[in-house]
Design a protein around this motif. Sequence first.
Motif, PDB file in Angstrom:
ATOM      1  N   ARG A  66       0.826  -1.217   0.000  1.00  0.00           N
ATOM      2  CA  ARG A  66       0.000   0.000   0.000  1.00  0.00           C
ATOM      3  C   ARG A  66       0.854   1.259   0.000  1.00  0.00           C
ATOM      4  NH1 ARG A  66      -4.421  -2.197   4.419  1.00  0.00           N
ATOM      5  NH2 ARG A  66      -5.672  -3.391   2.940  1.00  0.00           N
ATOM      6  N   TYR A  67       1.986   1.206   0.675  1.00  0.00           N
ATOM      7  CA  TYR A  67       2.873   2.380   0.657  1.00  0.00           C
ATOM      8  C   TYR A  67       3.557   2.516  -0.708  1.00  0.00           C
ATOM      9  CZ  TYR A  67       2.294   2.780   5.714  1.00  0.00           C
ATOM     10  OH  TYR A  67       1.770   2.944   6.958  1.00  0.00           O
ATOM     11  N   LEU A  68       3.940   1.368  -1.259  1.00  0.00           N
ATOM     12  CA  LEU A  68       4.611   1.381  -2.567  1.00  0.00           C
ATOM     13  C   LEU A  68       3.688   1.970  -3.636  1.00  0.00           C
ATOM     14  CD1 LEU A  68       7.419   0.374  -3.317  1.00  0.00           C
ATOM     15  CD2 LEU A  68       6.402  -1.753  -4.120  1.00  0.00           C
ATOM     16  N   ALA A  69       2.402   1.748  -3.474  1.00  0.00           N
ATOM     17  CA  ALA A  69       1.425   2.233  -4.460  1.00  0.00           C
ATOM     18  C   ALA A  69       1.356   3.755  -4.474  1.00  0.00           C
ATOM     19  CB  ALA A  69       0.049   1.652  -4.171  1.00  0.00           C
ATOM     20  N   MET A  70       2.000   4.414  -3.526  1.00  0.00           N
ATOM     21  CA  MET A  70       1.961   5.881  -3.512  1.00  0.00           C
ATOM     22  C   MET A  70       3.032   6.495  -4.414  1.00  0.00           C
ATOM     23  SD  MET A  70      -0.568   6.822  -1.944  1.00  0.00           S
ATOM     24  CE  MET A  70      -0.264   8.582  -1.908  1.00  0.00           C
ATOM     25  N   LEU A  71       3.872   5.663  -5.026  1.00  0.00           N
ATOM     26  CA  LEU A  71       4.926   6.204  -5.886  1.00  0.00           C
ATOM     27  C   LEU A  71       4.359   6.880  -7.134  1.00  0.00           C
ATOM     28  CD1 LEU A  71       7.767   3.532  -5.769  1.00  0.00           C
ATOM     29  CD2 LEU A  71       7.904   5.918  -5.073  1.00  0.00           C
ATOM     30  N   ALA A  72       3.404   6.228  -7.777  1.00  0.00           N
ATOM     31  CA  ALA A  72       2.840   6.813  -9.002  1.00  0.00           C
ATOM     32  C   ALA A  72       2.094   8.107  -8.715  1.00  0.00           C
ATOM     33  CB  ALA A  72       1.952   5.810  -9.713  1.00  0.00           C
ATOM     34  N   PRO A  73       1.216   8.139  -7.691  1.00  0.00           N
ATOM     35  CA  PRO A  73       0.510   9.396  -7.432  1.00  0.00           C
ATOM     36  C   PRO A  73       1.440  10.551  -7.078  1.00  0.00           C
ATOM     37  CG  PRO A  73      -0.587   7.585  -6.329  1.00  0.00           C
ATOM     38  CD  PRO A  73       0.704   7.051  -6.853  1.00  0.00           C
ATOM     39  N   THR A  74       2.580  10.264  -6.480  1.00  0.00           N
ATOM     40  CA  THR A  74       3.460  11.364  -6.066  1.00  0.00           C
ATOM     41  C   THR A  74       4.558  11.618  -7.095  1.00  0.00           C
ATOM     42  OG1 THR A  74       4.665   9.715  -4.782  1.00  0.00           O
ATOM     43  CG2 THR A  74       3.036  11.034  -3.612  1.00  0.00           C
ATOM     44  N   VAL A  75       5.573  10.755  -7.093  1.00  0.00           N
ATOM     45  CA  VAL A  75       6.715  10.969  -7.995  1.00  0.00           C
ATOM     46  C   VAL A  75       6.272  10.870  -9.466  1.00  0.00           C
ATOM     47  CG1 VAL A  75       9.056  10.238  -8.546  1.00  0.00           C
ATOM     48  CG2 VAL A  75       8.176   9.925  -6.239  1.00  0.00           C
ATOM     49  N   GLY A  76       5.424   9.869  -9.754  1.00  0.00           N
ATOM     50  CA  GLY A  76       4.984   9.657 -11.133  1.00  0.00           C
ATOM     51  C   GLY A  76       4.249  10.866 -11.683  1.00  0.00           C
ATOM     52  N   THR A  77       3.315  11.397 -10.912  1.00  0.00           N
ATOM     53  CA  THR A  77       2.553  12.559 -11.369  1.00  0.00           C
ATOM     54  C   THR A  77       3.482  13.747 -11.612  1.00  0.00           C
ATOM     55  OG1 THR A  77       0.777  11.750  -9.998  1.00  0.00           O
ATOM     56  CG2 THR A  77       0.528  13.964 -10.861  1.00  0.00           C
ATOM     57  N   LEU A  78       4.453  13.895 -10.712  1.00  0.00           N
ATOM     58  CA  LEU A  78       5.409  14.995 -10.858  1.00  0.00           C
ATOM     59  C   LEU A  78       6.174  14.856 -12.182  1.00  0.00           C
ATOM     60  CD1 LEU A  78       6.203  17.377  -9.046  1.00  0.00           C
ATOM     61  CD2 LEU A  78       8.233  16.054  -8.401  1.00  0.00           C
ATOM     62  N   CYS A  79       6.587  13.627 -12.493  1.00  0.00           N
ATOM     63  CA  CYS A  79       7.296  13.381 -13.761  1.00  0.00           C
ATOM     64  C   CYS A  79       6.431  13.798 -14.945  1.00  0.00           C
ATOM     65  CB  CYS A  79       7.632  11.900 -13.906  1.00  0.00           C
ATOM     66  SG  CYS A  79       8.964  11.347 -12.870  1.00  0.00           S
ATOM     67  N   LEU A  80       5.143  13.414 -14.886  1.00  0.00           N
ATOM     68  CA  LEU A  80       4.246  13.716 -16.003  1.00  0.00           C
ATOM     69  C   LEU A  80       4.092  15.213 -16.174  1.00  0.00           C
ATOM     70  CD1 LEU A  80       1.247  11.241 -15.987  1.00  0.00           C
ATOM     71  CD2 LEU A  80       3.214  11.336 -17.481  1.00  0.00           C
ATOM     72  N   ILE A  81       3.903  15.917 -15.066  1.00  0.00           N
ATOM     73  CA  ILE A  81       3.688  17.366 -15.164  1.00  0.00           C
ATOM     74  C   ILE A  81       4.954  18.044 -15.688  1.00  0.00           C
ATOM     75  CG2 ILE A  81       3.280  19.456 -13.807  1.00  0.00           C
ATOM     76  CD1 ILE A  81       1.349  17.809 -12.100  1.00  0.00           C
ATOM     77  N   LEU A  82       6.114  17.572 -15.223  1.00  0.00           N
ATOM     78  CA  LEU A  82       7.373  18.169 -15.688  1.00  0.00           C
ATOM     79  C   LEU A  82       7.593  17.916 -17.172  1.00  0.00           C
ATOM     80  CD1 LEU A  82       9.824  17.483 -12.738  1.00  0.00           C
ATOM     81  CD2 LEU A  82       8.858  19.665 -13.480  1.00  0.00           C
ATOM     82  N   ASP A  83       7.014  16.826 -17.683  1.00  0.00           N
ATOM     83  CA  ASP A  83       7.213  16.512 -19.101  1.00  0.00           C
ATOM     84  C   ASP A  83       6.379  17.403 -20.013  1.00  0.00           C
ATOM     85  OD1 ASP A  83       8.326  14.813 -21.227  1.00  0.00           O
ATOM     86  OD2 ASP A  83       6.232  14.259 -21.528  1.00  0.00           O
ATOM     87  N   LEU A  84       5.324  18.010 -19.481  1.00  0.00           N
ATOM     88  CA  LEU A  84       4.505  18.914 -20.299  1.00  0.00           C
ATOM     89  C   LEU A  84       5.360  20.096 -20.737  1.00  0.00           C
ATOM     90  CD1 LEU A  84       1.192  19.093 -18.239  1.00  0.00           C
ATOM     91  CD2 LEU A  84       1.643  17.746 -20.284  1.00  0.00           C
ATOM     92  N   HIS A  85       5.092  20.584 -21.945  1.00  0.00           N
ATOM     93  CA  HIS A  85       5.860  21.747 -22.392  1.00  0.00           C
ATOM     94  C   HIS A  85       5.276  23.038 -21.849  1.00  0.00           C
ATOM     95  CE1 HIS A  85       7.455  18.661 -25.064  1.00  0.00           C
ATOM     96  NE2 HIS A  85       8.507  19.449 -25.184  1.00  0.00           N
ATOM     97  N   THR A  86       4.056  22.967 -21.346  1.00  0.00           N
ATOM     98  CA  THR A  86       3.472  24.103 -20.628  1.00  0.00           C
ATOM     99  C   THR A  86       2.922  23.558 -19.306  1.00  0.00           C
ATOM    100  OG1 THR A  86       2.835  24.995 -22.783  1.00  0.00           O
ATOM    101  CG2 THR A  86       1.896  26.078 -20.865  1.00  0.00           C
ATOM    102  N   PRO A  87       3.822  23.303 -18.323  1.00  0.00           N
ATOM    103  CA  PRO A  87       3.420  22.553 -17.127  1.00  0.00           C
ATOM    104  C   PRO A  87       2.341  23.251 -16.298  1.00  0.00           C
ATOM    105  CG  PRO A  87       5.809  22.783 -17.250  1.00  0.00           C
ATOM    106  CD  PRO A  87       5.241  23.653 -18.310  1.00  0.00           C
ATOM    107  N   ASN A  88       2.310  24.610 -16.340  1.00  0.00           N
ATOM    108  CA  ASN A  88       1.331  25.285 -15.477  1.00  0.00           C
ATOM    109  C   ASN A  88      -0.107  25.087 -15.955  1.00  0.00           C
ATOM    110  OD1 ASN A  88       1.722  26.768 -17.717  1.00  0.00           O
ATOM    111  ND2 ASN A  88       1.954  28.755 -16.694  1.00  0.00           N
ATOM    112  N   ARG A  89      -0.283  24.411 -17.086  1.00  0.00           N
ATOM    113  CA  ARG A  89      -1.649  24.139 -17.533  1.00  0.00           C
ATOM    114  C   ARG A  89      -1.976  22.654 -17.389  1.00  0.00           C
ATOM    115  NH1 ARG A  89      -2.248  27.121 -23.317  1.00  0.00           N
ATOM    116  NH2 ARG A  89      -2.056  29.286 -22.627  1.00  0.00           N
TER     117      ARG A  89
END
Lengths: 372, 237
Positions: A66-89
Motif C-alpha cells: 500500500r505504501y509502494l502504491a503511492m509512488l505513481a501518485p506522487t513521484v509519477g505525477t510529478l514526472c508527467l507534469i514536468l514533461d509537459l511543455h506548458t506545465p502550469n496548464r
Amino acid sequence: MDKSEQPAWDGRTYYGKPQLRAAPFNIGLVGSYIFLAGLSGAAQLLATLLDVAQGRGAEATVRRGRYLAMLAPTVGTLCLILDLHTPNRFYNMLRLVKTTSPMSLGSWGLIGFSIMSSVTAALQFVTTRLSGSWLRGLARIAQWPAALGGGFMSIYTASLLSATSTPTLMASARQFVPHDRGEAMSRKWLSRLDIHALGEDRMVAVMADATLLATDLLLSYPAASGATAFDRLARSSAAASAAEAALITALRQARFRLLRVSCDADAVTAYDILSGDAVQIVGAALPSQVRGAALFARVVMMATTGVVCRARSRRWTRQPVGLNIIDLDTYLNHSPHPNLRTKDGVRFVTTRRVQEDGELTVNYQTYGARLC
Amino acid sequence: MQSIAGTLVIAQEERLQLLIATASDTSSCSATAPPSSPINCRRCCGWLMMSDVCKHCHNAPCLEACPTGALFRTEFDTVVVQQDICNGCGYCVPACPFGVVDISLLDGKAHKCTLCYDRLKGGLEPACAKACPTDSIQFGEVGELQERARRREAELHRRGVTSAYLYGTPGEAGATGGLDHLNAFFLLTAPPETYNLPRAPTRQANRVAPSLAAGLTTLVGLPSQPARCSRGGCNDG
C-alpha cells in the motif's frame, strides 16, 4: 548520414527525411512514469489480493504494497507534469474524457488511483499507529477500488504507447490479439469447399493445406513497421551458425512462383514458368495427377545448394476437379514498392507501367488494413 | 460539418517538369518534355517540392489523441489547435501519421497548419492557395474538388500519364486505416513515399481497444501461473 552531403533526391524518399515527427517526450521522465505506474498499480493489486487470500498473515507485505502504491501518485505525477511543455496548464488534462485518447483515459485513471491509494495508505498508516483500530476494516473496503485502478495503471501505459503512429509501437498493439487475417483466409478457402462431398482423408489434407498456407502468409505478412516474422527471426538470431543463417535468409526471400511440374516418372522436378529455372522439390510426395500441372507455390530457394525446399503451399492436394479458383490477392507477392493497388483485395489496378514479363506486386499492408 | 470544407488539391504532375527545367542546367529534359516521361526527368535532376500542409483528416488522429480538447474541428471541417488550451503534452505529435503537427520549444504549445482559419472566417481562401502562381494548390468545397481531381486524373490517364493517381480521396491511398478521407488531398504521379507521404496511414484510435484488451488478457491470465506451479509441486514457501 553526414550533414554536409545532403542526399540528392533519388525518387524513393523525400530527400531522406523521415515521414513522421519524433514524439517530443522526455525519455527519462516518461520512462520513469511508465515504470512507476506499473510498479504502483501492481503493488496495490497484489496487496489487495494478498490481503484477501491471507488476511493478517501477510500484514507486513500488504502494508508495504500500500505504501509502494503511492509512488505513481506522487513521484509519477510529478514526472508527467514536468514533461509537459506548458506545465502550469496540467489541469487542462481534466477538461474532458476522450475514449479515443489513452492519455485522457490515463489522466482520469491516475486521478482515481491516486485518490483511492492515498485513502488506503492513510488508513493503513493510522491503523499501524493505533493497533486494532476499526479503521482497518475501512482500509479493506477502500483497497478494492484502489486495486481496480492499480490494474488499469499497470496496463494502460502500453496502450498509451501503441496508440500512436510510431511504427514499432503501433505494431505491438496487435502482438497479443489473434491475427484475424489468417483466420479470415482459412475460412474463405474452407467455405468454398463442399465438405460433405469429401472423404475424411481428403478433408484433413484440405484443412492442413489451408492452415499451412495461412500460417505461411502470416509469417510473411509485414507488420506496420514493414518487417515480417522472418525479419524479426533474423534480427534475434544474429549469432546463428552459417547454415542456419542461410536458411533464414532463404526464408525471408521466399516468394510465390508459378511452377510447372515435370512429367518424368522418377524425379520430381518443377520449372519456374516465368524464369525457366529448373527447381528440385525436396521431400514432397506428389500425387500422380499433378504431373504436368501448373501450380502456384510459395517456394524457399536455398542459395548454396541450389535446391528448393519443400514447397510450402501444397496447392496440389486440393481436389483436382474443375478449375481451382485462384484468389489473386493470395498469390501476389508483397513489395514495399508495388505496381498494383487495390481497394477491396479483389480488383487490382496498376499504378505504373509494367514491363513485359515483369512481376505484379502489391503492398499487403494496404488492403490488409481492411481486415484489421 | 458535412459539406463545407477547406481543401486543397496539389497537382504535382506537369508542374514538376517546369520546376525541373528551371532548376537544372545540366539536364537533358526541358519544359517541353512529353508528359509521359517524368521518370526520365527525375533521374537527371531531382528537384521536388512538397507542401507540408495539414491534411485535415476526416477522422483526425491528432484530434482524437488530444487529451485537453485543444485540438478541435472548426465549422469548415478543418482541424485547429487552440493555443490558449494546449498544455504541450505532445501526444498529438506521434499520433499524426503524416508528421505534420509539432511542438514549439519557444512557447511550449503544439502548432500546425490551420488552413488559415482566420482568413476562412473572413471569407478569404488560404494564403498558400492564394499565393501559388501555377494554381498547383487549389481551394474549394471538398466534393467539387474531388470531382475536379477525378476528371484531371482521367484526363492524364488518357494522355498517357498512367502513373497519375489521387491520394486522400475516399477509398484511395492515403485514406486508409479508418481516416475515411483527407480534406487536403493530392494528385500525384510517383509513389507516395516520394512526397514523404505514408502509403497506408491509420487512425491511432484503432489501437486503443486492442492494446487495452491485450493488457487485460495478460492481467487476467497471470493468476493461472502460480496454480500451475503448485500442481507441479514447486514450493516457494
